[in-house]
Design an enzyme around this catalytic site. Sequence first.
Site, PDB file in Angstrom:
ATOM      1  CD  GLU A   1      -1.190  -2.278   2.256  1.00  0.00           C
ATOM      2  OE1 GLU A   1      -1.908  -2.788   3.132  1.00  0.00           O
ATOM      3  OE2 GLU A   1       0.017  -2.596   2.072  1.00  0.00           O
TER       4      GLU A   1
ATOM      5  N   GLY B   1      17.831 -39.648   6.898  1.00  0.00           N
ATOM      6  CA  GLY B   1      17.364 -40.988   6.637  1.00  0.00           C
ATOM      7  C   GLY B   1      16.401 -41.410   7.730  1.00  0.00           C
TER       8      GLY B   1
END
Length: 356
Positions: free
Chosen positions: A55, A280
């Site tokens: 704005e 993992g």
Amino acid sequence: MDATDREREAMRRALSLALRGPRGVNPQVGAVLLSPDGTVLAEGWHRGAGTDHAEVDALGKLALGAARGATAVVTLEPCNHTGRTGPCAEALIAAGVVRVVYAVADPGEASSGGAARLRAAGVDVTGGVLADDGRALLDSWLTVQRLGRPHVTVKWAQSLDGRAAAADGTSQWITGPRAREDVHRRRADADAIVVGTGTVIADDPALTARRPDGALYDAQPMPVVVGRRTIPHDARVHRHPRPLMLHEGADLFGGDEDAATSLLAQLRDRGVHRVFVEGGPTLASAFLRAGLADQVLAYIAPTLLGGPVTAIGDLAVATIDEQLRLDVAAVERLGDDLLIVATPRQARGPEQEGTR
């Protein structure tokens, strides 16, 4: 007052302007200022943390007083707090804007309230205009606001008997090319990809998102390696197009749930919205055990490996009553493999842990 056709058109333009800004800690926001007869006076968008909000960016392109009587069309409710910049609601009031139209309400505790402040000053306000489009634009940012941390996807590939590798540790490849192609597409949608040092040492992954022909996707996740072991200086991850983040803090693998929370907080502060936890088994288990997984991707290949290397490790489930239940969102066939997409029922954010 409902939005006019001209205001809806301006909102569509504001949504496209928002995409020019970076995705990060702050939301992507666009703004269009309309004259009383519907002519576009100025446009703006947010260019990142510390810069003018959309704005104010639009207002700054006009001469003093030129916005008096105008309508501001903004993708996100104007903010109502002072951070690195001042409150946009006050800037619009001071500029003489008489109407504000926005798509999505600001969910922030400190920044929300702009619509109420504008109304208190006599400004006409209409919210929820093209709200679905606005939420789609801000989806990942809104998720971070709701959770207080990035959205976490935990992924693994396994054999039909639940193994992630053969007894000697080899794992390339359990699944076929279509499953791997799907993984790379999802990597490209993430902001960060997280693996443990064990995965880097054992598999030497590049941690890039690649197309079937080997070319890199335009969007690449930031590589994050967790653990205390030193990774080789010639590891492929060092050649990733984005800088490597090494997280060598508290023991994420030893049941320290605060370590997982700390890592996510660091990633959030770097503007990361979506985290892809890929390797993992110990690392995946740590996030699941801590209740910090929002989505699970389990790629299942029709093969049997046996042996000790299971796809998921200790989840601190001592009895069947403590099992971690998931809701299945989708089951997809990828060549010979299956992908199960599931959502854990008890994902947590910082607000549930008492850290906010």
